[in-house]
Design an enzyme around this catalytic site. Structure first.
Site, PDB file in Angstrom:
ATOM      1  N   CYS A   1      41.744  34.566  44.195  1.00 26.28           N
ATOM      2  CA  CYS A   1      42.131  35.943  44.088  1.00 26.28           C
ATOM      3  C   CYS A   1      43.499  35.484  42.491  1.00 26.28           C
ATOM      4  CB  CYS A   1      43.682  36.054  45.473  1.00 26.28           C
ATOM      5  SG  CYS A   1      44.477  37.212  44.806  1.00 26.28           S
TER       6      CYS A   1
ATOM      7  N   CYS B   1      44.363  44.127  39.895  1.00 26.15           N
ATOM      8  CA  CYS B   1      43.417  42.779  40.731  1.00 26.15           C
ATOM      9  C   CYS B   1      43.862  41.807  40.016  1.00 26.15           C
ATOM     10  CB  CYS B   1      42.507  43.818  41.328  1.00 26.15           C
ATOM     11  SG  CYS B   1      41.079  42.205  41.537  1.00 26.15           S
TER      12      CYS B   1
HETATM   13  N1  LIG Z   1      44.528  42.416  48.136  1.00 20.75           N
HETATM   14  C1  LIG Z   1      45.283  42.275  46.435  1.00 20.75           C
HETATM   15  C2  LIG Z   1      45.040  43.389  45.358  1.00 20.75           C
HETATM   16  C3  LIG Z   1      43.509  42.058  45.132  1.00 20.75           C
HETATM   17  C4  LIG Z   1      44.112  41.313  44.370  1.00 20.75           C
HETATM   18  C5  LIG Z   1      43.036  40.256  43.794  1.00 20.75           C
HETATM   19  N2  LIG Z   1      41.515  40.873  44.197  1.00 20.75           N
HETATM   20  C6  LIG Z   1      43.473  39.243  42.351  1.00 20.75           C
HETATM   21  O1  LIG Z   1      42.158  38.906  42.154  1.00 20.75           O
HETATM   22  O2  LIG Z   1      44.232  39.693  42.118  1.00 20.75           O
HETATM   23  C7  LIG Z   1      46.163  43.387  47.437  1.00 20.75           C
HETATM   24  O3  LIG Z   1      45.756  44.236  47.308  1.00 20.75           O
HETATM   25  O4  LIG Z   1      47.444  42.958  46.966  1.00 20.75           O
END
Ligand SMILES: N[C@H](CCC[C@H](N)C(=O)O)C(=O)O
Length: 259
Positions: free
Chosen positions: A198, A74
């Site tokens: 994200c 993340c």
């Molecule tokens: N939901 C993503 C992980 C968190 C990614 C996101 N919150 C970031 O800031 O990179 C996954 O399961 O692949």
């Protein structure tokens, strides 16, 4: 029993962060993590992050999506845990920590957290989308009139499609502003909804724009509903290194929760 938690957000991607250096948290308790992330029955967040001891790095990061399952890297969470580590006095202006995809360096300066992401190669360019892994798997496609798109419907259709089978994928919709600036909206796997930004997603978008020849810039601004992030990188024969995700990471509040 009451336990202290911290709420952080990075361009609207929000997290419950727990100092787990004393190993107080039951990491197998998916139901607990899901409850803590629930925006009605719990604290509410896109994900939960544990800060743990590490034998050589400054600390270790363990990341869980809001569905309660441990997940891949993340980027925004990585920036927030660095800000938290500084708040705890574990680090000053620089940090090195271990995450699920290996070691990350980070620099805190000018009120921003700069997080080095892992190198990116093996990018898959298709007719109407790009797939790449920036620590988490990302599908990137252009979308006109982005602000009117039903992200949850369109994103979940791709995320649950046969293309991505059981692993799933995060889905990023992009609208070019110019060769330096791109608007991005993201459907996140494990949140199963749009998030306000994200980190690994905007990293994927920036690299994809360069990879398909949309831009020749290697410092790109990504405008998300939660705010603006920058991504910089070097490229050599289709492989990307020295990749940095740059943006704010803010403390929201400290609280007590029972479990
Ligand atoms: N939901 C993503 C992980 C968190 C990614 C996101 N919150 C970031 O800031 O990179 C996954 O399961 O692949």
């Amino acid at each position: 029993m009451m336990h202290t938690f911290y709420k952080y957000q990075g361009t609207g991607n929000d997290f419950v962060i727990i100092d787990n250096r004393q190993d107080i948290f039951d990491k197998n308790n998916t139901k607990l993590i899901k409850r803590l992330c629930d925006r009605r029955f719990g604290i509410g967040a896109d994900g939960l992050i544990l800060l743990e001891n590490h034998n050589s790095a400054d600390f270790k990061m363990v990341y869980y999506n809001a569905d309660g399952n441990e997940s891949t890297m993340c980027g925004n969470g990585g920036r927030c845990i660095v800000a938290f580590a500084k708040y705890l006095g574990i680090v000053k202006a620089e940090a090195t920590f271990e995450a699920v995809d290996g070691l990350h360096k980070a620099i805190i300066e000018d009120g921003l957290v700069k997080l080095q992401m892992h190198n990116v190669q093996g990018i898959q360019m298709n007719d109407d989308f790009v797939f790449l892994d920036t620590g988490s798997p990302h599908h990137v496609q252009f979308q006109e009139n982005l602000k009117h798109l039903d992200i949850k419907t369109e994103g979940s259709t791709i995320r649950f499609s046969n293309l991505y089978k059981k692993e799933g994928v995060n889905v990023n919709f992009v609208e070019a502003i110019d060769t330096d600036n791109y608007s991005v909206r993201t459907y996140e796997r494990g949140v199963e909804d749009e998030t306000l930004s994200c980190g690994t997603g905007v990293t994927a978008v920036a690299i994809a724009m360069h990879y398909i020849g949309e831009t020749e810039k290697n410092l790109i601004t990504l405008l998300t509903p939660g705010g603006s992030l920058k991504v910089s990188f070097d490229e050599n024969k289709g492989a990307y290194n020295n990749v940095w995700l740059i943006g704010p990471a803010e403390f929201v509040y400290k609280g007590e929760v029972s479990w």
